[in-house]
Design a protein around this motif. Structure first.
Motif, PDB file in Angstrom:
ATOM      1  N   GLN A  18     -32.071  66.185 -26.889  1.00 38.84           N
ATOM      2  CA  GLN A  18     -32.689  66.876 -25.831  1.00 38.84           C
ATOM      3  C   GLN A  18     -32.437  66.172 -24.666  1.00 38.84           C
ATOM      4  OE1 GLN A  18     -36.749  67.941 -26.494  1.00 38.84           O
ATOM      5  NE2 GLN A  18     -36.705  69.371 -25.100  1.00 38.84           N
ATOM      6  N   ALA A  19     -32.389  64.794 -24.602  1.00 37.34           N
ATOM      7  CA  ALA A  19     -31.994  64.219 -23.370  1.00 37.34           C
ATOM      8  C   ALA A  19     -30.718  64.049 -23.073  1.00 37.34           C
ATOM      9  CB  ALA A  19     -32.666  62.617 -23.473  1.00 37.34           C
ATOM     10  N   LEU A  20     -29.813  64.097 -23.968  1.00 37.74           N
ATOM     11  CA  LEU A  20     -28.400  64.014 -23.521  1.00 37.74           C
ATOM     12  C   LEU A  20     -28.018  65.556 -23.095  1.00 37.74           C
ATOM     13  CD1 LEU A  20     -25.742  62.624 -23.669  1.00 37.74           C
ATOM     14  CD2 LEU A  20     -25.396  63.315 -25.962  1.00 37.74           C
ATOM     15  N   PHE A  21     -28.553  66.471 -23.686  1.00 40.64           N
ATOM     16  CA  PHE A  21     -27.931  67.799 -23.329  1.00 40.64           C
ATOM     17  C   PHE A  21     -28.871  68.448 -22.449  1.00 40.64           C
ATOM     18  CE2 PHE A  21     -26.271  67.183 -27.782  1.00 40.64           C
ATOM     19  CZ  PHE A  21     -24.934  67.446 -27.399  1.00 40.64           C
ATOM     20  N   GLY A  22     -29.496  67.958 -21.393  1.00 45.07           N
ATOM     21  CA  GLY A  22     -30.101  68.285 -20.323  1.00 45.07           C
ATOM     22  C   GLY A  22     -31.478  69.177 -20.819  1.00 45.07           C
ATOM     23  N   GLY A  23     -32.254  68.920 -21.717  1.00 49.94           N
ATOM     24  CA  GLY A  23     -33.448  69.863 -22.174  1.00 49.94           C
ATOM     25  C   GLY A  23     -33.131  70.641 -23.193  1.00 49.94           C
TER      26      GLY A  23
END
Length: 280
Positions: free
Chosen positions: A169-174
């Motif tokens: 979730q952090a890597l893919f912008g939410g």
């Protein structure tokens, strides 16, 4: 691997090819030079490993490794014969498989001798496939290492899945892991990483390795601390990609990496089959 290097190596391997009794062959002496081995004795060790691989596959060594002589100049126009080995394409492939994988020449050779139709664009495509499969295998190992580290620090398997999801979730912008599967049309039962491009796989791997390192260095324990660490590492990787104009969530899905891996693994059988056919 840069396109210029691929073209340079392609030309070298093509020029070194010889046809003996309707069979493609390469001189081990020439191959030694192309593959970046300065000493013949060191290269012979690689050839010996390749011979063992050949025998393990149930093949007759003489059909793929033929001892021959090669004339070389030693000064003042004088020549002398030195030992050499004529290698079939299958033998060359085995040599490459047993070579120093840190050498770009070896990585290229593994693909060059594996493909049936030696065209530069096909080799370039396969090199990309190999890089992606290798990156996926590396990510699996990194995640396994992380799981081993955090299990000793009060995190169970269910919590580990949540930690990984929070990292995504952090890597893919939410976007959550499930969100990304829907965006990329990935089956719900399959790992998202099996359909990611190489760059994203490596990004996930880097963040995972950072978490493993920092969990130990910072002596982190429990779900909360480790989850926050993994989130921060994925955010840091995302920021780095963003500074280079890359948003991981916008990169397209690629072919199932497991399918790509099966294609690559079938190449060796095809090489052997083709070599046998030419020998008849």
């Amino acid at each position: 691997m840069k396109k210029e290097l691929i073209e340079e190596l392609f030309i070298k391997f093509e020029k070194a090819q010889q046809i003996v009794d309707n069979i493609e062959c390469w001189s081990a002496r020439e191959l030694q030079e192309i593959l970046g081995y300065s000493k013949w004795d060191n290269f012979l060790k690689v050839v010996d490993k390749a011979k063992k691989s050949c025998e393990a596959a149930g093949e007759t060594l003489e059909n793929h490794f033929a001892d021959i002589g090669k004339m070389v100049q030693i000064g003042s126009g004088t020549e002398r014969e030195i030992p050499d080995i004529a290698l079939t394409r299958y033998a060359c492939y085995l040599v490459a498989q047993n070579g120093d994988t840190s050498k770009s020449e070896i990585a290229f050779a593994q693909t060059y001798f594996a493909v049936q139709t030696r065209k530069q664009e096909i080799i370039e495509k396969r090199l990309l496939d190999v890089a992606r499969v290798t990156a996926r295998e590396k990510l699996s190992k990194s995640e396994k290492i992380l799981s081993g580290i955090i299990y000793e620090r009060g995190v169970d398997e269910k919590s580990f899945s949540i930690i990984r999801s929070k990292g995504d979730q952090a890597l893919f912008g939410g976007f959550t892991t499930n969100d990304m599967k829907k965006r990329m049309n990935v089956p719900s039962t399959r790992p998202l990483a099996d359909f990611l491009p190489t760059l994203t796989i490596k990004a996930k791997d880097f963040a995972t390795e950072l978490t493993s390192h920092n969990v130990v260095e910072k002596e982190l324990n429990g779900d909360s601390q480790i989850t926050n660490e993994h989130i921060e590492n994925n955010l840091a990787v995302r920021k780095m990609l963003g500074e280079r104009g890359v948003k991981p969530e916008n990169l397209p899905a690629l072919e199932d990496v497991k399918k790509v891996q099966r294609k690559l693994e079938s190449d060796e059988k095809k090489i052997l089959k083709e070599t046998k056919k030419n020998r008849k």
